[in-house]
Design a protein around this motif. Structure first.
Motif, PDB file in Angstrom:
ATOM      1  N   VAL A   1       0.988  -1.265   0.027  1.00  0.00           N
ATOM      2  CA  VAL A   1       0.053  -0.010   0.038  1.00  0.00           C
ATOM      3  C   VAL A   1       0.897   1.312  -0.068  1.00  0.00           C
ATOM      4  N   SER A   2       0.807   1.994  -1.198  1.00  0.00           N
ATOM      5  CA  SER A   2       1.874   3.136  -1.049  1.00  0.00           C
ATOM      6  C   SER A   2       1.122   4.459  -0.804  1.00  0.00           C
ATOM      7  N   SER A   3       1.836   5.437  -0.621  1.00  0.00           N
ATOM      8  CA  SER A   3       1.635   6.800  -0.207  1.00  0.00           C
ATOM      9  C   SER A   3       0.510   6.907   0.996  1.00  0.00           C
TER      10      SER A   3
ATOM     11  N   GLN B   1      -9.979   0.100  -9.687  1.00  0.00           N
ATOM     12  CA  GLN B   1      -9.425   0.267  -8.387  1.00  0.00           C
ATOM     13  C   GLN B   1      -7.870  -0.029  -8.517  1.00  0.00           C
ATOM     14  N   ARG B   2      -7.016   0.625  -8.143  1.00  0.00           N
ATOM     15  CA  ARG B   2      -5.659   0.287  -8.204  1.00  0.00           C
ATOM     16  C   ARG B   2      -5.362  -0.597  -7.127  1.00  0.00           C
ATOM     17  N   VAL B   3      -4.742  -1.911  -7.355  1.00  0.00           N
ATOM     18  CA  VAL B   3      -4.104  -2.838  -6.768  1.00  0.00           C
ATOM     19  C   VAL B   3      -2.851  -3.064  -7.028  1.00  0.00           C
ATOM     20  N   ASN B   4      -1.656  -2.756  -6.324  1.00  0.00           N
ATOM     21  CA  ASN B   4      -0.331  -2.504  -6.765  1.00  0.00           C
ATOM     22  C   ASN B   4      -0.050  -4.112  -7.377  1.00  0.00           C
ATOM     23  N   ARG B   5      -0.418  -5.004  -6.627  1.00  0.00           N
ATOM     24  CA  ARG B   5       0.182  -6.519  -6.992  1.00  0.00           C
ATOM     25  C   ARG B   5      -0.460  -7.063  -8.187  1.00  0.00           C
ATOM     26  N   VAL B   6      -1.731  -6.380  -8.310  1.00  0.00           N
ATOM     27  CA  VAL B   6      -2.483  -6.851  -9.487  1.00  0.00           C
ATOM     28  C   VAL B   6      -1.905  -6.050 -10.883  1.00  0.00           C
ATOM     29  N   TYR B   7      -2.135  -4.877 -10.596  1.00  0.00           N
ATOM     30  CA  TYR B   7      -1.373  -4.038 -11.685  1.00  0.00           C
ATOM     31  C   TYR B   7      -0.028  -4.336 -12.355  1.00  0.00           C
ATOM     32  N   THR B   8       0.756  -4.913 -11.205  1.00  0.00           N
ATOM     33  CA  THR B   8       2.152  -5.363 -11.565  1.00  0.00           C
ATOM     34  C   THR B   8       2.242  -6.487 -12.543  1.00  0.00           C
ATOM     35  N   ARG B   9       1.214  -7.385 -12.400  1.00  0.00           N
ATOM     36  CA  ARG B   9       1.078  -8.641 -13.176  1.00  0.00           C
ATOM     37  C   ARG B   9       0.396  -8.158 -14.406  1.00  0.00           C
ATOM     38  N   ILE B  10      -0.367  -7.302 -14.487  1.00  0.00           N
ATOM     39  CA  ILE B  10      -1.139  -6.657 -15.865  1.00  0.00           C
ATOM     40  C   ILE B  10      -0.015  -6.227 -16.695  1.00  0.00           C
ATOM     41  N   VAL B  11       0.748  -5.247 -16.151  1.00  0.00           N
ATOM     42  CA  VAL B  11       2.022  -4.796 -16.712  1.00  0.00           C
ATOM     43  C   VAL B  11       2.920  -6.049 -17.270  1.00  0.00           C
ATOM     44  N   GLU B  12       3.103  -6.887 -16.491  1.00  0.00           N
ATOM     45  CA  GLU B  12       4.071  -7.940 -16.789  1.00  0.00           C
ATOM     46  C   GLU B  12       3.633  -8.738 -17.946  1.00  0.00           C
ATOM     47  N   GLN B  13       2.219  -8.879 -18.162  1.00  0.00           N
ATOM     48  CA  GLN B  13       1.714  -9.422 -19.226  1.00  0.00           C
ATOM     49  C   GLN B  13       1.931  -8.693 -20.417  1.00  0.00           C
ATOM     50  N   ALA B  14       1.541  -7.473 -20.239  1.00  0.00           N
ATOM     51  CA  ALA B  14       1.895  -6.526 -21.465  1.00  0.00           C
ATOM     52  C   ALA B  14       3.425  -6.680 -21.915  1.00  0.00           C
ATOM     53  N   VAL B  15       4.111  -6.599 -20.984  1.00  0.00           N
ATOM     54  CA  VAL B  15       5.574  -6.586 -21.491  1.00  0.00           C
ATOM     55  C   VAL B  15       5.916  -8.021 -22.377  1.00  0.00           C
ATOM     56  N   ASN B  16       5.315  -8.876 -21.869  1.00  0.00           N
ATOM     57  CA  ASN B  16       5.600 -10.304 -22.658  1.00  0.00           C
ATOM     58  C   ASN B  16       4.925 -10.163 -24.008  1.00  0.00           C
ATOM     59  N   LYS B  17       3.600  -9.639 -24.064  1.00  0.00           N
ATOM     60  CA  LYS B  17       3.060  -9.578 -25.335  1.00  0.00           C
ATOM     61  C   LYS B  17       3.827  -8.794 -26.292  1.00  0.00           C
ATOM     62  N   THR B  18       4.048  -7.758 -25.963  1.00  0.00           N
ATOM     63  CA  THR B  18       4.773  -6.710 -26.781  1.00  0.00           C
ATOM     64  C   THR B  18       6.272  -6.764 -26.830  1.00  0.00           C
ATOM     65  N   ASP B  19       6.839  -7.849 -26.268  1.00  0.00           N
ATOM     66  CA  ASP B  19       8.441  -8.101 -25.920  1.00  0.00           C
ATOM     67  C   ASP B  19       8.905  -6.852 -25.560  1.00  0.00           C
ATOM     68  N   ALA B  20       8.573  -6.246 -24.805  1.00  0.00           N
ATOM     69  CA  ALA B  20       9.102  -5.002 -24.340  1.00  0.00           C
ATOM     70  C   ALA B  20      10.668  -4.973 -23.694  1.00  0.00           C
ATOM     71  N   LYS B  21      11.429  -4.379 -24.239  1.00  0.00           N
ATOM     72  CA  LYS B  21      12.899  -4.452 -23.498  1.00  0.00           C
ATOM     73  C   LYS B  21      12.867  -3.232 -22.572  1.00  0.00           C
TER      74      LYS B  21
ATOM     75  N   LEU C   1      -6.920  -7.271  -0.755  1.00  0.00           N
ATOM     76  CA  LEU C   1      -6.968  -5.509  -0.562  1.00  0.00           C
ATOM     77  C   LEU C   1      -8.432  -5.126  -0.758  1.00  0.00           C
ATOM     78  N   GLU C   2      -8.956  -4.708   0.172  1.00  0.00           N
ATOM     79  CA  GLU C   2     -10.307  -4.084   0.139  1.00  0.00           C
ATOM     80  C   GLU C   2     -10.469  -2.820   0.173  1.00  0.00           C
ATOM     81  N   LEU C   3     -11.324  -1.954  -0.382  1.00  0.00           N
ATOM     82  CA  LEU C   3     -11.583  -0.551  -0.371  1.00  0.00           C
ATOM     83  C   LEU C   3     -12.662  -0.466   0.720  1.00  0.00           C
ATOM     84  N   VAL C   4     -12.477   0.307   1.778  1.00  0.00           N
ATOM     85  CA  VAL C   4     -13.543   0.586   2.966  1.00  0.00           C
ATOM     86  C   VAL C   4     -13.814   2.024   2.889  1.00  0.00           C
ATOM     87  N   GLY C   5     -13.122   2.915   2.051  1.00  0.00           N
ATOM     88  CA  GLY C   5     -13.506   4.375   2.320  1.00  0.00           C
ATOM     89  C   GLY C   5     -13.054   4.969   1.201  1.00  0.00           C
TER      90      GLY C   5
END
Lengths: 247, 325
Positions: A141-143, B70-90, B185-189
């Protein structure tokens, strides 16, 4: 509930930064080392929670990756109110090394959450917290600007682009905290300084890990041009508009 | 192969920084004969995304799925990783802000890719990858190399500029495969902020220090900020004394910002404060003390009583903004 605070040590904020060995290394001869300011705020809040009867936090442990020169910093952390400090004995070369050392130590240790200051005042990477969370496969959890409790469950407040959010995490989390988590660092009192002497400060060996990046050279930032002193608000507006072309 | 740019999505809107990142990526891509692909997570209209095509981006992958708003860092990281693989990003570029740095270090671990934040310039070499970054809170510039197969960068705001380079932008849907939508991770407010201009993104910042003497006197800085469409900020003692909220504190231990114009009003200009604004294009110092250190780093200076100068300045700016329209 045990809370870990990951700390680093940095040159005092007023220190002049110089380099040696043909600008490849920091000249640490005249440097006064201090607790990284954000980590100091993290520790301050963690200790406040420990002394707050309404919070389930009852134990605060500091973890630091560094050589023997950072022991006075750890003693200060103990004087502020941490119960225990652990030093992983290596001078890290990059954030990945630091995070890997921390993760190796923290893996499997029971805790409520792990707090990291957003960045360190030396390399300003804001990297260790996120790397640590990924290595441990914890939520990050950042910030984070505050922690409250709903019963025994922590509720973390984080700043997002258009406001604030409160989130709960199932299981331990790595919190990356900024100013606001605590406002001003706690200054150790005499009793804290005395008791810190007898608190445990463990030193454990580092593991072997290759860095991902290498710092090859340093330079001073380009010198700033001279200030142009103006006499009236009209002159300022004209300068910003016609000369700097920023309006 | 491509260069992947993580596009920050702020309630469906682009930020100027994403355009800068696109332009930065395009300059790298031209040197390496690669293309520039963007990734946006959460809902953003195609019309908004099209703006990226003006700055060198030729393709956008959009993960247009409400569950990811909703931003969940752990999930977003995995999404970017899959995009890296798809585009063969260096090379993978993130904005140098809290959101970019919430994900980029996690991705660095997953890809074992060198992570270089606070980048100040284009790479000086690709073999090995070498670039300059900010270090010691602006007191030094470090040259850093990465020998890893992939490299993650966060170029700083205003470090490159915004050269236009129109491309035919193709927008593709991208469906990541996330095994377990993160229930950890659960958003409560949530509270939306009221003020219009966010400090981290502001082009103009009006900042006050101890010289403002009380929290009430910041009203005149708020007025000036409103005239200029600027954000307000403050120095450390002001935040520590509670005159202003802690999240307005700019400096070495507060926010690091890089606006086009930074007004330092009644701020002496201690080295710790300057560390937070050294990336600004133009610093204006307004102080009653002609010897104040702020004038050593300012581009323009006015000596005098802030309580007299600020209202006058507000009037002159108001007239100027009106004439411009």
């Amino acid at each position: 509930m045990r809370v870990f605070v990951c700390m680093s040590y940095v040159p005092d904020t007023t220190t002049k930064i110089r380099f040696k060995e043909a600008n490849t290394q920091l000249d640490d001869a005249s440097i006064q080392w201090v607790i990284n300011p954000w980590d100091e705020l993290a520790l301050t809040r963690a200790v406040e929670l420990k002394y707050d009867a309404a919070s389930p936090v009852d134990e605060v442990e500091i973890v630091m990756v560094g050589g023997v020169r950072c022991e006075p910093i750890l003693r200060k952390g103990l004087a502020i109110g941490a119960d225990k400090a652990t030093r992983i004995d290596v001078e890290p070369l990059d954030a990945f090394q630091t995070a890997t050392q921390l993760a190796t130590y923290l893996q499997g240790k029971d805790c409520g959450f792990i707090v990291c200051g957003i960045e360190s005042g030396d390399y300003n990477e804001a990297a260790v917290g996120g790397m640590l969370a990924e290595l441990l496969d914890y939520a990050s959890v950042s910030s984070v600007s505050s922690v409250q409790f709903d019963g025994d469950a922590p509720v973390y407040q984080r700043d997002v682009a258009n406001g604030k959010e409160q989130v709960k995490v199932d299981g331990p989390a790595v919190l990356i905290v900024q100013k606001g988590f605590a406002r001003v660092p706690k200054i150790p009192n005499m009793r804290g300084i005395m008791t810190a002497r007898s608190k445990p400060l463990d030193v454990i060996p580092a593991i072997e890990v290759e860095p991902l990046v290498e710092f090859v050279e340093y330079a001073a930032p380009p010198a700033k041009g001279r200030v142009k002193m103006l006499n009236t608000p009209e002159e300022l507006v004209r300068s910003l508009s016609d000369e700097a072309k920023l309006l | 192969m491509s260069i992947l740019v993580y596009i920050r999505n702020v309630g469906g809107q682009l930020k100027k920084q994403s355009l800068e990142l696109s332009a930065y990526a395009k300059a790298m891509a031209d040197a390496l004969n690669l293309d520039v692909t963007g990734l946006v997570i959460g809902t953003m209209a195609d019309g908004e995304l099209k703006k990226l095509g003006n700055y060198g981006m030729s393709r956008v992958l959009k993960v247009d799925d409400e569950q990811y708003n909703q931003r969940v860092n752990r999930v977003y990281t995995r999404i970017v990783e899959q995009a890296v693989n798809k585009t063969d990003a260096k090379y993978i570029l993130f904005p140098d802000n809290a959101q970019g740095k919430a994900i980029a270090p996690r991705l660095s671990v997953r890809l074992r890719a060198g992570f270089i934040p606070q980048v100040l310039d284009l790479p000086s070499s690709f073999e090995p990858f070498t670039v300059k970054k900010r270090a010691f809170t602006g007191k030094a510039i470090a040259t850093v190399t990465a020998h890893t197969e992939r490299v993650i960068l966060t170029p700083m705001l205003n470090s490159f500029g915004l050269p236009e380079n129109a491309q035919d932008l193709e927008i593709q849907s991208f469906e990541p495969h996330i095994e377990e939508p993160d229930s950890r991770l659960e958003l409560v407010g949530k509270q939306l902020s009221e003020e219009g201009v966010q400090l981290a993104d502001a082009d103009i910042v009006v900042s006050g220090g101890r010289g403002m003497r009380s929290s009430e006197n910041f009203a005149m800085l708020e007025e000036l900020a409103a005239t200029l469409g600027a954000a307000t900020a403050c120095s450390r003692p002001v935040a520590d004394d509670g005159w202003r909220p802690a999240d307005e504190h700019v400096g070495q231990t507060g926010k690091i910002i890089a606006p086009n114009i930074y007004f330092a009003i009644g701020i002496s200009g201690a080295i710790q404060h300057v560390a937070g604004v050294s990336g600004a294009k133009c610093i204006v110092g307004i102080n009653s003390d002609p010897e104040a250190p702020i004038f050593e780093v300012a581009d323009y200076g006015l000596v005098g009583d802030a309580f007299q100068i600020v209202p006058e300045l507000n009037e002159v700016f108001r007239k100027h903004m009106h004439e411009k329209k």
